[in-house]
Design an enzyme around this catalytic site. Sequence first.
Site, mmCIF file in Angstrom:
data_model
loop_
_atom_site.group_PDB
_atom_site.id
_atom_site.type_symbol
_atom_site.label_atom_id
_atom_site.label_comp_id
_atom_site.label_asym_id
_atom_site.label_seq_id
_atom_site.Cartn_x
_atom_site.Cartn_y
_atom_site.Cartn_z
ATOM 1 N N ARG A 32 18.955 30.214 -35.694
ATOM 2 C CA ARG A 32 19.650 28.981 -35.446
ATOM 3 C C ARG A 32 18.356 27.606 -35.574
ATOM 4 N NH1 ARG A 32 22.314 24.507 -31.221
ATOM 5 N NH2 ARG A 32 23.578 22.954 -33.410
ATOM 6 N N HIS A 78 17.775 24.838 -38.582
ATOM 7 C CA HIS A 78 17.311 23.172 -37.856
ATOM 8 C C HIS A 78 15.816 23.306 -38.374
ATOM 9 C CE1 HIS A 78 20.481 22.365 -34.373
ATOM 10 N NE2 HIS A 78 20.773 22.997 -35.754
ATOM 11 N N ASN A 88 19.381 19.644 -29.999
ATOM 12 C CA ASN A 88 19.081 20.629 -30.013
ATOM 13 C C ASN A 88 19.766 21.139 -28.444
ATOM 14 O OD1 ASN A 88 18.128 19.589 -26.944
ATOM 15 N ND2 ASN A 88 16.416 19.015 -26.946
ATOM 16 N N HIS A 92 27.244 31.721 -38.162
ATOM 17 C CA HIS A 92 28.429 31.717 -37.092
ATOM 18 C C HIS A 92 28.786 33.506 -36.438
ATOM 19 C CE1 HIS A 92 28.472 27.079 -37.124
ATOM 20 N NE2 HIS A 92 26.805 27.864 -36.995
HETATM 21 C C1 HEM Z 1 27.729 24.400 -42.013
HETATM 22 C C2 HEM Z 1 27.002 23.692 -40.337
HETATM 23 C C3 HEM Z 1 26.790 24.406 -39.462
HETATM 24 C C4 HEM Z 1 27.438 23.069 -37.796
HETATM 25 C C5 HEM Z 1 27.814 21.924 -38.115
HETATM 26 C C6 HEM Z 1 26.491 24.340 -37.536
HETATM 27 C C7 HEM Z 1 27.212 23.751 -35.816
HETATM 28 C C8 HEM Z 1 26.644 24.288 -34.762
HETATM 29 C C9 HEM Z 1 26.782 23.804 -33.122
HETATM 30 C C10 HEM Z 1 28.020 23.292 -32.953
HETATM 31 C C11 HEM Z 1 26.254 25.294 -32.473
HETATM 32 C C12 HEM Z 1 26.447 25.480 -31.257
HETATM 33 C C13 HEM Z 1 25.319 24.932 -30.287
HETATM 34 C C14 HEM Z 1 25.716 24.935 -28.819
HETATM 35 O O1 HEM Z 1 26.590 24.356 -28.729
HETATM 36 O O2 HEM Z 1 24.748 25.582 -28.494
HETATM 37 C C15 HEM Z 1 26.400 26.290 -33.606
HETATM 38 C C16 HEM Z 1 24.942 27.427 -32.931
HETATM 39 C C17 HEM Z 1 24.669 27.993 -33.907
HETATM 40 N N1 HEM Z 1 24.023 28.288 -35.582
HETATM 41 FE FE1 HEM Z 1 25.927 26.435 -36.536
HETATM 42 N N2 HEM Z 1 26.130 25.502 -37.429
HETATM 43 C C18 HEM Z 1 26.015 24.963 -38.733
HETATM 44 C C19 HEM Z 1 25.465 25.694 -39.750
HETATM 45 C C20 HEM Z 1 24.356 27.129 -39.433
HETATM 46 C C21 HEM Z 1 23.431 27.690 -40.096
HETATM 47 C C22 HEM Z 1 23.569 27.498 -41.354
HETATM 48 C C23 HEM Z 1 23.188 28.476 -39.694
HETATM 49 C C24 HEM Z 1 21.528 29.717 -39.911
HETATM 50 C C25 HEM Z 1 21.053 30.064 -41.227
HETATM 51 C C26 HEM Z 1 23.628 28.656 -37.827
HETATM 52 C C27 HEM Z 1 22.843 29.354 -37.053
HETATM 53 C C28 HEM Z 1 23.555 29.035 -35.661
HETATM 54 C C29 HEM Z 1 23.180 29.562 -34.923
HETATM 55 C C30 HEM Z 1 22.721 31.623 -34.573
HETATM 56 C C31 HEM Z 1 23.893 29.487 -33.605
HETATM 57 C C32 HEM Z 1 24.346 29.784 -32.573
HETATM 58 C C33 HEM Z 1 23.149 29.932 -31.608
HETATM 59 C C34 HEM Z 1 22.202 30.715 -30.472
HETATM 60 O O3 HEM Z 1 23.441 31.112 -29.287
HETATM 61 O O4 HEM Z 1 21.358 30.328 -29.162
HETATM 62 N N3 HEM Z 1 24.226 27.988 -37.835
HETATM 63 N N4 HEM Z 1 26.330 25.635 -34.689
HETATM 64 C C1 LIG Z 2 17.092 18.640 -25.408
HETATM 65 O O1 LIG Z 2 16.600 17.771 -26.059
HETATM 66 C C2 LIG Z 2 17.038 17.378 -24.595
HETATM 67 C C3 LIG Z 2 17.150 15.377 -24.431
HETATM 68 O O2 LIG Z 2 18.338 14.649 -25.735
HETATM 69 C C4 LIG Z 2 15.858 17.030 -23.394
HETATM 70 O O3 LIG Z 2 15.797 16.408 -22.153
HETATM 71 C C5 LIG Z 2 15.831 18.810 -23.268
HETATM 72 O O4 LIG Z 2 14.886 19.175 -22.786
HETATM 73 C C6 LIG Z 2 15.162 18.994 -24.353
HETATM 74 N N1 LIG Z 2 15.945 20.973 -24.671
HETATM 75 C C7 LIG Z 2 14.248 21.478 -25.333
HETATM 76 C C8 LIG Z 2 14.982 23.000 -25.254
HETATM 77 O O5 LIG Z 2 13.998 20.805 -25.296
#
Ligand code: HEM
Ligand SMILES: *[C@@H]1O[C@H](CO)[C@@H](O)[C@H](O)[C@H]1NC(C)=O
Length: 323
Positions: A59, A63, A90, A190
């Site tokens: 991720r 980003h 983030n 995902h």
């Molecule tokens: C298509 C549009 C996408 C949306 C709207 C989206 C949105 C999100 C959101 C909301 C989360 C959860 C964050 C949280 O609550 O902690 C997430 C997690 C994640 N996304 Fe996406 N994402 C997208 C595309 C992608 C792409 C293209 C990748 C990789 C190239 C990716 C990789 C990941 C991974 C690996 C996680 C898990 C992160 C973790 O477990 O630390 N996502 N994403």
């Molecule tokens: C993510 O952003 C919030 C503010 O929006 C900040 O308080 C937090 O420390 C940030 N977390 C990381 C892992 O950088």
Amino acid sequence: MEVKTGLILFLVFMILQRGEGQLSETFYQTSCPKLESIVRNVVTQKINQTFVTVPATLRLFFHDCFVEGCDASVLIASPNGDAEKDAPDNLSLAGDGFDTVTKAKQEVEKQCPGVVSCADILAIATRDVIHLAGGPSFKVELGRRDGLISLASRVAGNLPEPTFNLAQLNTIFAKNNLTQIDMIALSGCHTVGFSHCNRFANRLYSFSPSSPVDPDLDPTYAQELKQACPQDVDPRIAINMDPVTPQKFDNMYFQNLVAKKGLFTSDEVLFTNPASQPTVIDFAKNPGDFNAAFITAMRKLGRVGVKTGQAGQIRVDCTAFNS
Ligand code: HEM
Ligand SMILES: *[C@@H]1O[C@H](CO)[C@@H](O)[C@H](O)[C@H]1NC(C)=O
Ligand SMILES: *[C@@H]1O[C@H](CO)[C@@H](O)[C@H](O)[C@H]1NC(C)=O
Ligand SMILES: *[C@@H]1O[C@H](CO)[C@@H](O)[C@H](O)[C@H]1NC(C)=O
């Protein structure tokens, strides 16, 4: 005269080719020949300590590339809390992704000081976590330089939201030179990782006046999600995005979409919208098709907004601009 013009055109072409500094798979072949094995060792050890390394690194790369391009701008730490990584979006940029790059950079610096960019190390580490979690392997193009801008204020609007519909997803990926098929394949990320409850709670409790639960969610899955994420849940609680094989990089994400077990609106819409459904069904049935499309899309993602040649810098410390 004509020969001269031809020669000049040829020279201009060569200069553009070199000056622009195209990415290349062999960029560090002489300057840091062991680079890829050094990174792979660090990543292997880190995954051995915690699986979170896999989704966190993946991720982080996504980003990074979507904000300022793949230039390690997301890694910059700011004393004022106004760097890219401090933006509200983030939340799930888990520390283990940053830690992976920092550790790999330290090892790389021992053998090839000042040569390899943090952006390239993140790209290699991302390829490695995918493969080590059971996904396909692929060659990574290299030669990115590290960026000089990292601002929280430049994140908004550049990352997709979990509530996006197909048109919104296509628009934001198209801005990054990625097609609908690239976008669908990349969403397959995902298949690993976690989401916090607040990112999809609307689908469980407040979808619409007539139906509080999103009708595009399998009812049993919706029930399980409600149990894991009660309405007054601790905002730090996160759940697996792939309920079936959460620690395997496979095509289960697409099988889940077909079974109406896509966690976000932006996931499930890929199946419910007729314009993207055939691709989802293909990826769900044919892991080979998914892997091939995924590799193509990852290599394209790795080219987004890259700085090459003399642009940017090779950071010494991935979390700070060179002083
Ligand atoms: C298509 C549009 C996408 C949306 C709207 C989206 C949105 C999100 C959101 C909301 C989360 C959860 C964050 C949280 O609550 O902690 C997430 C997690 C994640 N996304 Fe996406 N994402 C997208 C595309 C992608 C792409 C293209 C990748 C990789 C190239 C990716 C990789 C990941 C991974 C690996 C996680 C898990 C992160 C973790 O477990 O630390 N996502 N994403
Ligand atoms: C993510 O952003 C919030 C503010 O929006 C900040 O308080 C937090 O420390 C940030 N977390 C990381 C892992 O950088
Ligand atoms: C993985 O961790 C175990 C102990 O948890 C250790 O015995 C093993 O050598 C480690 N493997 C690698 C490749 O680091
Ligand atoms: C998209 O591709 C065009 C043409 O190659 C290039 O000029 C542009 O910088 C690319 N955009 C991004 C965000 O990489």
